[in-house]
Each structure stands twice: as structure tokens, then as C-alpha cells.
Design a protein around this motif. Structure first.
Motif, PDB file in Angstrom:
ATOM      1  N   ASN A   1     -13.636 -12.100   2.377  1.00 52.19           N
ATOM      2  CA  ASN A   1     -14.208 -11.268   3.456  1.00 52.19           C
ATOM      3  C   ASN A   1     -13.156 -10.391   4.120  1.00 52.19           C
ATOM      4  OD1 ASN A   1     -16.712 -12.572   3.055  1.00 52.19           O
ATOM      5  ND2 ASN A   1     -16.137 -14.206   4.466  1.00 52.19           N
ATOM      6  N   TYR A   2     -12.231  -9.865   3.342  1.00 54.73           N
ATOM      7  CA  TYR A   2     -11.146  -9.057   3.896  1.00 54.73           C
ATOM      8  C   TYR A   2     -11.697  -7.758   4.478  1.00 54.73           C
ATOM      9  CZ  TYR A   2      -6.629  -6.698   4.149  1.00 54.73           C
ATOM     10  OH  TYR A   2      -5.505  -6.040   4.580  1.00 54.73           O
ATOM     11  N   VAL A   3     -11.177  -7.356   5.635  1.00 56.57           N
ATOM     12  CA  VAL A   3     -11.584  -6.116   6.283  1.00 56.57           C
ATOM     13  C   VAL A   3     -10.485  -5.077   6.088  1.00 56.57           C
ATOM     14  CG1 VAL A   3     -12.253  -5.015   8.439  1.00 56.57           C
ATOM     15  CG2 VAL A   3     -12.979  -7.361   7.974  1.00 56.57           C
ATOM     16  N   TYR A   4     -10.864  -3.910   5.629  1.00 58.78           N
ATOM     17  CA  TYR A   4      -9.905  -2.859   5.275  1.00 58.78           C
ATOM     18  C   TYR A   4     -10.513  -1.508   5.628  1.00 58.78           C
ATOM     19  CZ  TYR A   4     -13.020  -2.182   1.277  1.00 58.78           C
ATOM     20  OH  TYR A   4     -14.121  -1.940   0.502  1.00 58.78           O
ATOM     21  N   PHE A   5      -9.761  -0.439   5.378  1.00 57.93           N
ATOM     22  CA  PHE A   5     -10.243   0.917   5.615  1.00 57.93           C
ATOM     23  C   PHE A   5     -10.473   1.578   4.260  1.00 57.93           C
ATOM     24  CE2 PHE A   5      -8.364  -0.353   9.526  1.00 57.93           C
ATOM     25  CZ  PHE A   5      -9.190   0.202  10.490  1.00 57.93           C
ATOM     26  N   ASP A   6     -11.708   1.989   4.032  1.00 53.92           N
ATOM     27  CA  ASP A   6     -12.099   2.467   2.706  1.00 53.92           C
ATOM     28  C   ASP A   6     -11.711   3.927   2.481  1.00 53.92           C
ATOM     29  OD1 ASP A   6     -13.943   3.980   4.146  1.00 53.92           O
ATOM     30  OD2 ASP A   6     -15.668   2.727   3.613  1.00 53.92           O
ATOM     31  N   GLU A   7     -12.211   4.515   1.396  1.00 52.80           N
ATOM     32  CA  GLU A   7     -11.867   5.893   1.032  1.00 52.80           C
ATOM     33  C   GLU A   7     -12.372   6.911   2.049  1.00 52.80           C
ATOM     34  OE1 GLU A   7     -11.920   3.461  -2.756  1.00 52.80           O
ATOM     35  OE2 GLU A   7     -13.098   3.584  -0.899  1.00 52.80           O
TER      36      GLU A   7
ATOM     37  N   GLN B   1     -15.920  -4.314   5.254  1.00 59.06           N
ATOM     38  CA  GLN B   1     -15.628  -5.684   4.845  1.00 59.06           C
ATOM     39  C   GLN B   1     -15.936  -5.848   3.362  1.00 59.06           C
ATOM     40  OE1 GLN B   1     -17.469  -9.014   7.093  1.00 59.06           O
ATOM     41  NE2 GLN B   1     -15.435  -9.923   6.917  1.00 59.06           N
ATOM     42  N   ALA B   2     -14.974  -6.434   2.652  1.00 56.33           N
ATOM     43  CA  ALA B   2     -15.102  -6.603   1.211  1.00 56.33           C
ATOM     44  C   ALA B   2     -16.123  -7.690   0.889  1.00 56.33           C
ATOM     45  CB  ALA B   2     -13.754  -6.954   0.600  1.00 56.33           C
TER      46      ALA B   2
ATOM     47  N   MET C   1      -3.972   8.042   7.877  1.00 55.38           N
ATOM     48  CA  MET C   1      -4.764   8.929   8.723  1.00 55.38           C
ATOM     49  C   MET C   1      -4.224   8.879  10.147  1.00 55.38           C
ATOM     50  SD  MET C   1      -6.953  11.047   9.797  1.00 55.38           S
ATOM     51  CE  MET C   1      -7.663  11.523   8.236  1.00 55.38           C
ATOM     52  N   PRO C   2      -3.559   9.934  10.623  1.00 50.80           N
ATOM     53  CA  PRO C   2      -2.979   9.916  11.971  1.00 50.80           C
ATOM     54  C   PRO C   2      -4.010   9.752  13.090  1.00 50.80           C
ATOM     55  CG  PRO C   2      -2.068  11.719  10.663  1.00 50.80           C
ATOM     56  CD  PRO C   2      -3.220  11.164   9.898  1.00 50.80           C
ATOM     57  N   ALA C   3      -5.214  10.276  12.911  1.00 51.20           N
ATOM     58  CA  ALA C   3      -6.206  10.249  13.993  1.00 51.20           C
ATOM     59  C   ALA C   3      -6.584   8.828  14.382  1.00 51.20           C
ATOM     60  CB  ALA C   3      -7.448  11.042  13.596  1.00 51.20           C
ATOM     61  N   THR C   4      -6.662   7.927  13.411  1.00 43.01           N
ATOM     62  CA  THR C   4      -6.997   6.531  13.697  1.00 43.01           C
ATOM     63  C   THR C   4      -5.776   5.622  13.671  1.00 43.01           C
ATOM     64  OG1 THR C   4      -7.473   6.153  11.351  1.00 43.01           O
ATOM     65  CG2 THR C   4      -9.334   6.752  12.785  1.00 43.01           C
ATOM     66  N   GLN C   5      -4.624   6.145  13.243  1.00 44.01           N
ATOM     67  CA  GLN C   5      -3.385   5.377  13.109  1.00 44.01           C
ATOM     68  C   GLN C   5      -3.594   4.193  12.166  1.00 44.01           C
ATOM     69  OE1 GLN C   5      -1.483   4.643  16.953  1.00 44.01           O
ATOM     70  NE2 GLN C   5      -2.518   6.424  17.823  1.00 44.01           N
ATOM     71  N   GLN C   6      -4.218   4.467  11.016  1.00 43.30           N
ATOM     72  CA  GLN C   6      -4.508   3.427  10.031  1.00 43.30           C
ATOM     73  C   GLN C   6      -4.221   3.941   8.624  1.00 43.30           C
ATOM     74  OE1 GLN C   6      -5.406   0.378  11.045  1.00 43.30           O
ATOM     75  NE2 GLN C   6      -5.624   0.998  13.186  1.00 43.30           N
ATOM     76  N   PHE C   7      -3.801   3.011   7.758  1.00 40.14           N
ATOM     77  CA  PHE C   7      -3.701   3.281   6.328  1.00 40.14           C
ATOM     78  C   PHE C   7      -5.052   2.972   5.687  1.00 40.14           C
ATOM     79  CE2 PHE C   7       0.687   2.897   7.518  1.00 40.14           C
ATOM     80  CZ  PHE C   7       1.386   3.718   6.629  1.00 40.14           C
ATOM     81  N   TYR C   8      -5.417   3.756   4.654  1.00 46.64           N
ATOM     82  CA  TYR C   8      -6.732   3.606   4.038  1.00 46.64           C
ATOM     83  C   TYR C   8      -6.625   3.790   2.526  1.00 46.64           C
ATOM     84  CZ  TYR C   8      -6.759   8.720   3.755  1.00 46.64           C
ATOM     85  OH  TYR C   8      -6.443  10.023   3.449  1.00 46.64           O
TER      86      TYR C   8
END
Length: 625
Positions: A457-463, A469-470, A552-559
Motif C-alpha cells: 500500500n505504498y503512497v507515491y506521486f504518479d506521472e 496509493q499502489a 515538481m517545484p510547485a508541490t516540492q515532490q519527486f514523481y
């Protein structure tokens, strides 16, 4: 001067100029009076410890590190062995290359790309000094990538010590700077700390305050050649980048207190208090060419057409109370913990709030200094837990962790100009087994290792750069080996190799290179009758090609992304580290093999090129008066 020289070089080292003190041994404090009855202070009369040493009844105080090994890797990503994926500049966004267990199983902000540059309360060093102690470090990276670190501590009396730390980063843009002072990163951080023990040594107090103001002037990376045919990847200062009027800010402030009282000789009660807050913002002027970047991704403008201003604030208060002690060779601990906090934004209809109650404890058994076992765990009522088990011996270390932890607050709720979501994700589950075989001899050390992770159930940032959630899980088998060889007394070779295999329904959401390797070959030894210690050599690193996560700088997250291959490319650096008395000096030339490879350069993240050939300088001083 002779007295000072003798004191500076009379300290314990793992190997000549070694990086750390020998494990498992209590350091011997240097004498304070020389043959002429004058007081002499130095690295061995200034000791430090961390809160975990006091809390877990393993009160070992450590002398200051004057070793040279790895000193040239002064910036955090380099210091990690490049096990962080960043944007190739000091202070830029960075994430671990390998899956990492979270420090908390409860709610966290989810804004963590600048954690590597924050001196958090749990990393604080507390001192026991016999004289005022000052450390000054200045690092001057090629292309005006600069860091300054200042540390000070002194004893008010033999039972009370105070001190502070001050740190700055000013790193010029490596891609398309407009002027000498056109910085990508500007950081100012500081912390205050104190430790006190009562005269009867029944009461101990540790307290600190930390603050960081971290500004990043984002570039968005190099414009792809498919968008602009005149955009080239390896022109560095002349690169064409997406953003020039966009800024991200991370402001953090922490208050921390730990204190304990010895009710009986083998029984203590303790209390921990934390108050934390973190403010995150991103601004972009959409009346400029920066708007093209967001149009390229087809992002809507849900709040404002002319500008993007995303602001989120996370705050928490924690209180933990418990008892602990030693019953013969067995350490025990039990506690109850309460956390309450808020995640807010001007764009939220209602804030994300949490109240968390934990119970937990720990046991440790020590057969002797080299053989021990540990077990600890905590339960987040009504759902969430972590169980850890450790076994330590001279030949083998094994650990097991099973946990169920919450997704981050920003993965659950987010409102910005370009993204908006509300989720109700399940807890993430993980089982991790780690083992290391220790074959350590006089001139040879080989340590094979194996890590096995099962993550559900890993949570990540998609394309689409959105929290997801996976379905199902991922199974990781990660064998590795580290080696340290000494040839002809003064020639050393240190290497590490890690292989990663991932299977399962959610295997594709973890972007990890199949092969990671780094190696260092260097001369290590004293010269000129031990008045000069020197290390010089070559250090290399390599990662196999993979579709690394984009930023993505706007959300400060890697995706996740599937179009850009961060291809395999070996990087070589040359270095010289020197120590004269208490002063250490470094010289490092980055990307020594630049211009000699089939490719013009390399990438660390999609559309962010690694460092070009450049010279870094640094110096570190210790003062004891």
C-alpha cells in the motif's frame, strides 16, 4: 607548541587519519595539565554526546573528530555517498535513492526534500567542555557554491554546558545564472542547546531550539530539446531553463526538552516535550515566461491566473512520559506519548487535524561489550505500530522491523493553484530484514550485507504528479558489500557495491538503479615527523541507468516519469585532504573525467545535469580558548 602538537596527534584513530572513533570503546579523556603545570586543552578534553546516549542508558561521550577520511565530501549529498538523488547543487531538493523507513509512524507534513539540510533536534550534539570550544568551517565550492558552519560550546560550571550552532548556504545557480550572486539556494539556520545535571546527579536536563529559513530559486530544469531545438543539455551557465521567477521556501522551528530524574539507582522517570512548526510556500509569477512551464504539463490555474502562491503550514506538540532503568545487564523502558497537530492552508475548507496516543517500550540485554540484543516497539492507538529487533555480535549484525504507518498529511490533503486532492489512504505496511557479516582484520575489512523489504500500500506521486496509493506490494532484495583494504601501510582502497532486485505488483513505483557502486583509492599517512597528515587520491561513483523520478517545484515532490533515462555514467573526483595540528584543509576537483567520455556529461535527475569540472576548497578550525 610541542605540547599542543603532542596532544593533537595522541588521540585514538581507527586507521591512520580514520573517520570515526573505534566502536564500542569509551574514549579516554586527555590530561589537562602538561609537564610545566600549564592547562592544555584540545580535542580529547572536549567531549560530546547525544540525547539517545542518556535516554537509553548508554552514556558514551565522544572526542571531537579530527579524522580526514571523507572530509572532502563536505556537502550533504556527497557525504551520504550519493545515496540521495538531488538537483546537483548544495541545498537543492533531495530524496533518498533507496526506500527508507519513516522516523514517525504517525502524521508528518510530507514536505521533506530539504530534510538533509536541517539540523533537527534529534541530531543535536551536547557538550562537556573543560574550556570554551569553537569550530569554524568554510567551504567554497566551484561556481560559488558556499557553506559556512560555526559551532560554540562552553561549560558554565562542571555540571552545566551551553552552546550554539550557526549555518549558512549560498549556492549560485549551476544552470543559467544571470549574475555572480544569482543564487539558487540561500539558507540561514541556527540552534541553541544546553545540558545540565544536578549536584547529586539525580536530575538531567537537555534542551535545544532550532530554526531554519531555506529559500530556493527554482529553475525547473533544462528545457527539453523536443520543446526548443536550440536548447542544449551540457552548456551549464548558458543552459535554457524553464523558470526564472519562481521561489520555494521552507521555514522550520523546533523547541525540544528532555529531562529525567533518578528515583532509585536503577530506575529513572523521564519526560520529553516537542513543539514544532513548518511553513512551506511556493511562488511563481505567471505573467512571465515561467507560465510556459505549467502550460507544458497542462496544469490548470484553479485559484489565480496571474500568479501561483501555494502555502501550507504544519504544526505539532508532543509530550512523552515514561520510566526506564537497568536491571543487571538488562535495560528496560516503557512510555506513553501524545501528539496533537494541524496541517493547514488558506485554501482548505477545514484544516487537517490529528490527535495521536502511543504506548511503547524497549528491552536491551548485554552479554558483554560486543554481544547484545535489543527490542523496541510502539503502538499508535487504534491503528499503526512499529516493532524492531536487533542482534549485535563481533561477527554479525541482524535487525528486523515490522511497521504500519500513516501516509503524510500532504498526501492526504492538498490545495494549490495547480493541484488539489483529498484522499483517505490506508496505512502503509513494511517488513524489513537487514543483516551484515563483519569480517574485520588488521588490514582487510569485508562486510557483505543483505536487505529485504516487503512494502504494501505504498503512497507515491504518479506521472500526473498527484498522490496515489499502489495496489499490492513490492518485494526488494538488496545484497551489497563494503570493503576496506590497506596496502603497503599507507595505500587504502575502500569500496561499496549494492545490487537491487524488485518484484511484485507495485515494483514499478520504486525507481532504484539496479547497480550502485562507489570506490576510493588514496594515500593515507603522516609526513614530516607527523606534523602533517595527508590523504590524496581518486574517488569514483556509478549508478546503472534508470528512469529516475522527476521533480515538481510547485508541490516540492519527486514523481514518477517514464520518458527520461538517467543513463549510466561513471564520475571520478580527485581530492587532497590535509591536517596540520587542529586545522583541516580540503581540495577536490569534481568530474575529473569530464571531456574524456563518449557522453558530454551526466544527469542526477531528469533535466538536471551533474556538476561540471570544478575545484572545491574547504577549511575547518578547532579553537579551545
Amino acid at each position: 607548541m610541542l605540547c599542543f602538537n603532542q596532544l593533537a596527534f595522541a588521540q585514538t584513530r581507527t586507521r591512520e587519519g580514520g573517520e570515526n572513533q573505534e566502536e564500542g570503546k569509551e574514549p579516554q579523556r586527555g590530561g589537562l595539565i602538561d609537564d610545566s603545570t600549564k592547562m592544555v586543552y584540545g580535542p580529547t578534553t572536549t567531549l560530546y554526546f547525544q540525547e539517545k546516549n542518556l535516554r537509553f542508558n548508554k552514556m558514551e561521550k565522544t572526542p571531537l573528530d579530527t579524522g580526514l577520511t571523507g572530509f572532502h565530501n563536505f556537502e550533504p549529498v556527497f557525504h551520504s555517498g550519493h545515496k540521495y538523488q538531488g538537483l546537483a547543487n548544495i541545498g537543492s531538493a533531495a530524496k533518498p535513492v533507496y526506500y527508507t523507513l519513516p522516523g514517525l509512524i504517525g502524521a508528518t507534513s510530507g514536505f521533506s526534500v530539504y530534510d538533509l539540510y536541517y539540523h533537527s533536534p534529534d541530531s543535536m550534539l551536547y557538550f562537556d567542555t573543560k574550556s570554551p570550544y569553537t569550530k569554524l568551517e568554510a567551504f567554497f565550492g566551484g561556481g560559488n557554491r558556499n557553506m559556512l558552519n560555526v559551532a560554540f560550546a562552553r561549560n558554565v560550571n562542571p555540571r552545566w554546558n551551553i552552546g550554539f550552532n550557526f549555518n549558512t548556504i549560498k549556492a549560485r545557480k549551476t544552470l543559467n545564472p544571470n549574475a555572480r550572486d544569482d543564487n539558487m539556494v540561500e539558507q540561514t539556520s541556527y540552534s541553541l542547546h544546553t545540558n545540565y545535571r544536578s549536584k547529586d546527579e539525580k536530575y538531567f536536563l537537555l534542551a535545544n531550539f532550532s530554526r531554519m529559513h531555506h529559500n530556493v530559486f527554482e529553475s525547473g530544469g533544462i528545457i527539453p530539446e523536443t520543446v526548443d531545438s536550440t536548447s542544449l543539455y551540457f552548456t551549464y551557465e548558458d543552459s535554457k531553463v524553464w523558470l526564472s521567477n519562481s521561489e520555494a521556501t521552507d521555514i522550520r522551528q523546533d523547541y525540544h526538552l528532555y529531562h529525567q530524574y533518578n528515583i532509585l539507582e536503577e530506575w529513572q522517570v523521564y519526560h520529553v516535550f516537542d513543539k514544532k512548526k513548518q511553513g512551506l510556500s511556493f511562488f511563481s509569477d505567471l505573467t512571465t515566461n515561467d507560465s510556459v512551464y505549467f502550460n507544458y504539463f497542462g496544469l490548470p490555474r484553479m485559484i489565480n491566473e496571474d500568479s501561483t502562491y501555494n502555502y501550507h503550514h504544519f504544526s505539532e506538540v508532543r509530550n512523552e512520559a515514561g520510566f526506564k532503568g537497568d536491571f543487571g545487564p538488562v535495560y528496560y523502558n516503557a512510555f506513553v506519548k501524545f501528539r496533537t497537530g494541524t496541517f493547514s492552508s488558506p485554501n482548505f475548507e477545514s484544516d487537517y487535524k490529528f490527535n495521536e496516543v502511543y504506548i511503547g517500550g524497549a528491552l536491551r540485554g548485554e552479554i558483554n561489550d560486543q554481544w547484545s540484543f535489543e527490542a523496541d516497539g510502539e503502538y499508535l492507538i487504534p491503528s499503526g505500530y512499529r516493532i524492531n529487533g536487533y542482534f549485535h555480535s563481533p561477527f554479525l549484525d541482524v535487525s528486523y522491523t515490522k511497521a504500519s504507518y500513516k501516509p503524510t498529511a500532504m498526501q492526504e490533503m492538498y490545495r494549490g493553484n495547480h493541484y488539489s486532492w483529498t484522499n483517505s489512504f490506508s496505512n502503509i505496511g513494511v517488513d524489513q530484514i537487514k543483516g551484515v557479516i563483519k569480517a574485520d582484520f588488521t588490514k582487510i575489512s569485508v562486510r557483505p550485507s543483505l536487505t529485504i523489504n516487503r512494502v504494501n500500500n505504498y503512497v507515491y506521486f504518479d506521472e500526473n504528479q498527484e498522490a496515489t496509493q499502489a495496489d499490492g506490494g513490492a518485494f526488494m532484495v538488496i545484497p551489497g558489500v563494503t570493503a576496506d583494504f590497506t596496502f603497503w601501510e599507507k595505500l587504502r582502497w575502500q569500496s561499496e557495491v549494492i545490487y537491487t532486485a524488485i518484484t511484485g505488483d507495485a515494483a514499478d513505483v520504486f525507481r532504484i538503479p539496479d547497480l550502485y557502486a562507489r570506490s576510493r583509492l588514496f594515500f593515507d599517512g603522516p609526513m614530516f615527523d607527523e606534523h602533517l597528515y595527508i590523504q590524496f587520491g581518486i574517488e569514483g561513483r556509478y549508478k546503472s541507468s534508470y528512469n529516475a523520478e522527476a521533480y515538481m517545484p510547485a508541490t516540492q515532490q519527486f514523481y514518477l516519469q517514464n520518458e527520461f533515462d538517467v543513463y549510466a555514467y561513471p564520475v571520478l573526483d580527485a581530492f587532497v585532504d590535509l591536517r596540520i595540528n587542529r586545522t583541516r584543509v580540503l581540495f577536490r576537483y569534481n568530474h575529473l573525467n569530464g571531456g574524456f567520455m563518449q557522453r558530454q556529461g551526466y544527469f542526477v535527475t531528469p533535466y538536471y545535469t551533474g556538476l561540471k569540472g570544478s575545484l572545491d576548497l574547504g577549511i575547518s578550525w578547532y579553537f579551545f580558548d
